[in-house]
Design a protein around this motif. Structure first.
Motif, PDB file in Angstrom:
ATOM      1  N   LEU A 307      36.004 -38.918 -70.265  1.00  0.00           N
ATOM      2  CA  LEU A 307      37.375 -38.838 -70.759  1.00  0.00           C
ATOM      3  C   LEU A 307      37.523 -37.596 -71.623  1.00  0.00           C
ATOM      4  O   LEU A 307      36.695 -37.331 -72.499  1.00  0.00           O
ATOM      5  CB  LEU A 307      37.725 -40.085 -71.570  1.00  0.00           C
ATOM      6  CG  LEU A 307      37.675 -41.419 -70.832  1.00  0.00           C
ATOM      7  CD1 LEU A 307      38.067 -42.549 -71.779  1.00  0.00           C
ATOM      8  CD2 LEU A 307      38.596 -41.407 -69.627  1.00  0.00           C
ATOM      9  N   GLN A 308      38.619 -36.851 -71.374  1.00  0.00           N
ATOM     10  CA  GLN A 308      38.919 -35.653 -72.141  1.00  0.00           C
ATOM     11  C   GLN A 308      40.378 -35.693 -72.563  1.00  0.00           C
ATOM     12  O   GLN A 308      41.199 -36.404 -71.960  1.00  0.00           O
ATOM     13  CB  GLN A 308      38.652 -34.390 -71.314  1.00  0.00           C
ATOM     14  CG  GLN A 308      37.204 -34.248 -70.853  1.00  0.00           C
ATOM     15  CD  GLN A 308      36.951 -32.905 -70.201  1.00  0.00           C
ATOM     16  OE1 GLN A 308      37.220 -31.859 -70.774  1.00  0.00           O
ATOM     17  NE2 GLN A 308      36.427 -32.945 -68.980  1.00  0.00           N
ATOM     18  N   PRO A 309      40.745 -34.952 -73.619  1.00  0.00           N
ATOM     19  CA  PRO A 309      42.146 -34.930 -74.045  1.00  0.00           C
ATOM     20  C   PRO A 309      43.070 -34.534 -72.904  1.00  0.00           C
ATOM     21  O   PRO A 309      42.836 -33.558 -72.191  1.00  0.00           O
ATOM     22  CB  PRO A 309      42.140 -33.878 -75.169  1.00  0.00           C
ATOM     23  CG  PRO A 309      40.752 -33.917 -75.700  1.00  0.00           C
ATOM     24  CD  PRO A 309      39.873 -34.175 -74.524  1.00  0.00           C
ATOM     25  N   PHE A 363      45.190 -43.410 -77.472  1.00  0.00           N
ATOM     26  CA  PHE A 363      45.368 -43.837 -76.092  1.00  0.00           C
ATOM     27  C   PHE A 363      46.742 -44.501 -75.971  1.00  0.00           C
ATOM     28  O   PHE A 363      47.071 -45.374 -76.779  1.00  0.00           O
ATOM     29  CB  PHE A 363      44.282 -44.828 -75.660  1.00  0.00           C
ATOM     30  CG  PHE A 363      42.880 -44.309 -75.871  1.00  0.00           C
ATOM     31  CD1 PHE A 363      42.306 -43.433 -74.973  1.00  0.00           C
ATOM     32  CD2 PHE A 363      42.156 -44.684 -76.983  1.00  0.00           C
ATOM     33  CE1 PHE A 363      41.030 -42.945 -75.172  1.00  0.00           C
ATOM     34  CE2 PHE A 363      40.880 -44.206 -77.199  1.00  0.00           C
ATOM     35  CZ  PHE A 363      40.315 -43.328 -76.284  1.00  0.00           C
ATOM     36  N   ALA A 364      47.508 -44.082 -74.976  1.00  0.00           N
ATOM     37  CA  ALA A 364      48.856 -44.616 -74.784  1.00  0.00           C
ATOM     38  C   ALA A 364      48.998 -45.092 -73.342  1.00  0.00           C
ATOM     39  O   ALA A 364      48.475 -44.461 -72.409  1.00  0.00           O
ATOM     40  CB  ALA A 364      49.916 -43.563 -75.107  1.00  0.00           C
ATOM     41  N   PRO A 365      49.707 -46.213 -73.124  1.00  0.00           N
ATOM     42  CA  PRO A 365      49.889 -46.708 -71.751  1.00  0.00           C
ATOM     43  C   PRO A 365      50.895 -45.851 -70.991  1.00  0.00           C
ATOM     44  O   PRO A 365      51.867 -45.350 -71.548  1.00  0.00           O
ATOM     45  CB  PRO A 365      50.406 -48.134 -71.973  1.00  0.00           C
ATOM     46  CG  PRO A 365      51.064 -48.091 -73.315  1.00  0.00           C
ATOM     47  CD  PRO A 365      50.303 -47.105 -74.139  1.00  0.00           C
ATOM     48  N   ALA A 399      34.114 -41.385 -80.666  1.00  0.00           N
ATOM     49  CA  ALA A 399      34.148 -42.760 -80.158  1.00  0.00           C
ATOM     50  C   ALA A 399      35.331 -43.477 -80.798  1.00  0.00           C
ATOM     51  O   ALA A 399      35.425 -43.542 -82.024  1.00  0.00           O
ATOM     52  CB  ALA A 399      32.837 -43.482 -80.466  1.00  0.00           C
ATOM     53  N   TYR A 400      36.227 -44.024 -79.975  1.00  0.00           N
ATOM     54  CA  TYR A 400      37.462 -44.623 -80.465  1.00  0.00           C
ATOM     55  C   TYR A 400      37.543 -46.083 -80.028  1.00  0.00           C
ATOM     56  O   TYR A 400      37.355 -46.393 -78.846  1.00  0.00           O
ATOM     57  CB  TYR A 400      38.679 -43.863 -79.928  1.00  0.00           C
ATOM     58  CG  TYR A 400      38.807 -42.465 -80.472  1.00  0.00           C
ATOM     59  CD1 TYR A 400      39.499 -42.215 -81.647  1.00  0.00           C
ATOM     60  CD2 TYR A 400      38.214 -41.392 -79.817  1.00  0.00           C
ATOM     61  CE1 TYR A 400      39.608 -40.929 -82.156  1.00  0.00           C
ATOM     62  CE2 TYR A 400      38.314 -40.100 -80.313  1.00  0.00           C
ATOM     63  CZ  TYR A 400      39.019 -39.879 -81.482  1.00  0.00           C
ATOM     64  OH  TYR A 400      39.119 -38.612 -81.984  1.00  0.00           O
ATOM     65  N   PRO A 401      37.804 -47.008 -80.973  1.00  0.00           N
ATOM     66  CA  PRO A 401      37.999 -48.410 -80.595  1.00  0.00           C
ATOM     67  C   PRO A 401      39.421 -48.633 -80.087  1.00  0.00           C
ATOM     68  O   PRO A 401      40.380 -48.055 -80.612  1.00  0.00           O
ATOM     69  CB  PRO A 401      37.746 -49.155 -81.910  1.00  0.00           C
ATOM     70  CG  PRO A 401      38.133 -48.175 -82.973  1.00  0.00           C
ATOM     71  CD  PRO A 401      37.804 -46.812 -82.439  1.00  0.00           C
ATOM     72  N   LEU A 402      39.543 -49.465 -79.072  1.00  0.00           N
ATOM     73  CA  LEU A 402      40.847 -49.854 -78.525  1.00  0.00           C
ATOM     74  C   LEU A 402      40.969 -51.371 -78.665  1.00  0.00           C
ATOM     75  O   LEU A 402      40.194 -52.121 -78.076  1.00  0.00           O
ATOM     76  CB  LEU A 402      40.969 -49.433 -77.062  1.00  0.00           C
ATOM     77  CG  LEU A 402      42.257 -49.866 -76.348  1.00  0.00           C
ATOM     78  CD1 LEU A 402      43.481 -49.238 -77.012  1.00  0.00           C
ATOM     79  CD2 LEU A 402      42.214 -49.505 -74.874  1.00  0.00           C
ATOM     80  N   VAL A 426      35.457 -40.020 -75.989  1.00  0.00           N
ATOM     81  CA  VAL A 426      36.258 -38.859 -75.613  1.00  0.00           C
ATOM     82  C   VAL A 426      35.402 -37.609 -75.808  1.00  0.00           C
ATOM     83  O   VAL A 426      34.822 -37.404 -76.883  1.00  0.00           O
ATOM     84  CB  VAL A 426      37.548 -38.767 -76.453  1.00  0.00           C
ATOM     85  CG1 VAL A 426      38.344 -37.521 -76.086  1.00  0.00           C
ATOM     86  CG2 VAL A 426      38.401 -40.005 -76.238  1.00  0.00           C
ATOM     87  N   TYR A 427      35.306 -36.784 -74.747  1.00  0.00           N
ATOM     88  CA  TYR A 427      34.539 -35.553 -74.780  1.00  0.00           C
ATOM     89  C   TYR A 427      35.481 -34.352 -74.701  1.00  0.00           C
ATOM     90  O   TYR A 427      36.636 -34.475 -74.274  1.00  0.00           O
ATOM     91  CB  TYR A 427      33.569 -35.473 -73.597  1.00  0.00           C
ATOM     92  CG  TYR A 427      32.498 -36.533 -73.568  1.00  0.00           C
ATOM     93  CD1 TYR A 427      31.204 -36.267 -73.988  1.00  0.00           C
ATOM     94  CD2 TYR A 427      32.772 -37.821 -73.093  1.00  0.00           C
ATOM     95  CE1 TYR A 427      30.214 -37.235 -73.932  1.00  0.00           C
ATOM     96  CE2 TYR A 427      31.786 -38.798 -73.049  1.00  0.00           C
ATOM     97  CZ  TYR A 427      30.515 -38.497 -73.466  1.00  0.00           C
ATOM     98  OH  TYR A 427      29.537 -39.453 -73.423  1.00  0.00           O
TER      99      TYR A 427
END
Length: 612
Positions: A307-309, A363-365, A399-402, A426-427
């Motif tokens: 995953l990247q921006p 992160f957005a849907p 590292a991001y928690p969802l 996210v890399y």
């Protein structure tokens, strides 16, 4: 009582007779005659009055502190009352919290004067009890000069000391059978780092879940606070209680390997489970905590490996009902949310699910909202679902928690909100282009050729790259490895490598660039380029007497004088070789061929010229 009054009367009579018989009564004798019997009466009645409570102070932990930070003191004893105050002799009253009849918490502020203090507990009914030399307050830089402190006092100033700073439950109301999370913040008030902390929760009024009642922290530095979260279930025995007790034991060690153990008694308010529910004639003995659905995410993944921006991806979830009741009308809320309830018969009402308060900063849907309806899930059922999300373009690597909430009801119409967390990485990979910086010259099989390669940084920030290497199957290389280093935005780096192909045809070049990613792992960027290798040209004799195959090249004739031509004519008449002489090395006319492109000389073939 009559016997006691008779004794007092005899004492007073004897005292009066003695005074009259020895000396005349003066003013002082009158005071003694009246005061002494009165004091005797008060003493006798005071000895016969029973004590209302045996208030006592047994210990203060920690007993030695340093005055650089606030310290939470734990006072243990007996017959403490709600509203009791802790007083340090010479410093005054401290901020006191009533825990139980045997435990008080008091906050000792930073900056207290060093010394040895007596601790006194004063109840609201004015009764008090003291413990002499209960606490020693030291300065930050304790020395060995004053008062020759003992070895225990010196060691106590440098040891770690773990206390409970705060604790709270995730639920506002706790009832028998309720599942909740207890958050506890531990603090190191000592002067040394606490290592290998292990917190053990003893089952009692609350039963530990998931972790087996054991939580671990690698280390806590001095004056540092760290939080642990323990999942608990309230015991069914709390039905008729208002306060539940939980015992937590924390063991740890210092840098020298010395072990320490602290025991904390935590209390939580509870309410009666099932209040307001009609009683039945045949109550079931089954614990209420086990009769419910339990949705758990057992596995998850993404369709994009890295995953990247700015990347869109699908989050795949595998959900299982691990409870012993069916889950009805299950809704999944990405980012967290809740179900506000339903109608009397358990059917959700419009607007009964709140999902707009979640965190969508990273992160957005997309393509749909963050709320999905999954339907019913039977006991033991497994369900796979997915959601399309996008990584925010401004998200930094990490590292991001969802948070994901499952809102549902059981067969009886009771609603539940189960919060769970998945972690996404996210890399930020370097965005580079690898190609020829100009059209390469023709490359022939078996002959060395030059490859003009370059790498360009197309990303929006500088990148640090490692070695760039060129390889291919069926070819040999020289000068094919180079270290790049830092590459600015739009910057480029060139590599001129020499290749010698083994055979003609397409040649696939593999260019690899290694680098270290945001999680300190070695990664490789790979690119391929295709090069066409031509057939090698071999010099051969032509049919016309010298040159390349097929007559593609014929050297120009040598310029002769008239006498040379006449001499060749005479040689032909007498039967000698009269052929035109072939040009020797360096005998080409000037300006005939460009410098560096002169073909190799071709020797003349004897007897190939015309015969005379």
């Amino acid at each position: 009582m009559d016997g006691l009054m008779s004794s007092i009367k005899n004492i007073l009579t004897a005292k009066t007779l003695k005074t009259q018989s020895t000396q005349p009564m003066n003013k002082t004798s009158k005071i003694i005659q009246i005061g002494m019997p009165l004091l005797l009466v008060i003493a006798l009645f005071g000895q016969t009055t029973p004590a209302l409570a045996q208030l006592a102070v047994s210990s203060v932990q920690p007993s030695t502190v340093v005055n650089i930070t606030d310290v939470n003191l734990v006072i243990t004893g007996a017959e403490f009352q709600d509203g009791a105050s802790v007083v340090l002799q010479g410093l005054g009253a401290l901020s006191t919290t009533f825990i139980s009849s045997t435990v008080l918490n008091a906050e000792l502020p930073a900056g207290a004067s060093p010394g040895v203090y007596t601790v006194t507990v004063v109840n609201p009914d004015t009764t008090s009890a003291s413990l002499d030399n209960a606490i020693t307050i030291l300065e930050p830089t304790a020395t060995l000069e004053p008062a020759t402190p003992t070895a225990t006092q010196v060691a106590s100033t440098t040891r770690p000391l773990i206390v409970v700073d705060t604790y709270s439950a995730s639920e506002d109301t706790i009832y028998a059978g309720q599942e909740f999370n207890l958050q506890i913040r531990l603090k190191n008030v000592g002067e040394d780092t606490a290592l290998n902390l292990v917190a053990t929760f003893t089952p009692g009024d609350f039963v530990p879940r998931k972790s087996g009642g054991v939580q671990a922290i690698s280390e806590i530095d001095p004056d540092e606070k760290k939080k642990i979260t323990q999942a608990l279930t309230a015991s069914p025995d709390l039905t008729n209680k208002k306060i539940g007790a939980l015992v937590m034991q924390v063991s740890y060690m210092d840098r020298d390997g010395t072990s320490y153990t602290e025991t904390f008694n935590l209390s939580l308010p509870v309410i009666s489970y099932g209040s307001g529910v009609a009683a039945t004639s045949t109550p079931t003995p089954t614990s209420p905590a086990s009769n419910r659905p339990q949705l758990v995410i057992t596995a998850y993944g993404t369709d994009v490996p890295v995953l990247q921006p700015g990347f869109r991806f699908q989050l795949h979830l595998q959900v299982n009902n691990l409870g012993n009741m069916d889950a009805k009308r299950v809704s999944m809320i990405l980012g967290g949310g809740s179900s506000t309830g339903g109608s009397v018969d358990g059917t959700p009402e419009a607007g009964g699910i709140s999902g707009a308060s979640g965190d969508f900063g990273d992160f957005a849907p997309v393509d749909s909202s963050n709320v999905q309806f999954l339907g019913d899930m039977a006991v033991g059922a497994e369900f796979e679902t997915h959601a399309t999300l996008i990584v925010n373009a401004a998200t930094e690597p990490g590292a991001y928690p969802l948070k994901i909430t499952f809102a549902y009801s059981d067969e009886k119409g009771k609603f539940y909100n189960d919060d769970q967390v998945v972690t996404l990485l996210v890399y930020t990979t370097p965005k580079v282009d690898v190609n020829f910086y100009r059209q390469p010259d023709p490359v022939f099989a078996g002959q060395p050729g030059l490859l003009p390669l370059q790498v360009v940084n197309l990303g929006r920030k500088s990148s640090v790259l490692g070695n760039m290497k060129v390889t291919a199957e069926g070819a040999q290389f020289s000068n094919n490895v180079i270290l790049i280093g830092a590459l600015d935005i739009g910057g480029y780096y060139t590599l001129d490598t020499t290749v010698t192909p083994d055979q003609p045809g397409p040649l696939t070049l593999l260019i690899t660039i290694d680098y270290t990613d945001d999680f300190n792992q070695q990664q490789i960027i790979s690119r391929t380029l295709t090069l066409n290798v031509e057939e090698m040209i071999m010099p051969e004799s032509g049919p016309g007497g010298g040159g390349f195959e097929g007559g593609e090249f014929m050297p120009p004739p040598v310029q002769e004088t008239f006498m040379q031509k006449l001499w060749r004519f005479i040689k032909g008449l007498i039967g000698l070789d009269s052929g035109a002489p072939a040009p020797g090395p360096g005998e080409f006319p000037p300006g005939e061929f460009p410098p560096g492109e002169m073909p190799p000389p071709v020797e003349s073939i004897p007897g190939s010229g015309p015969k005379g």
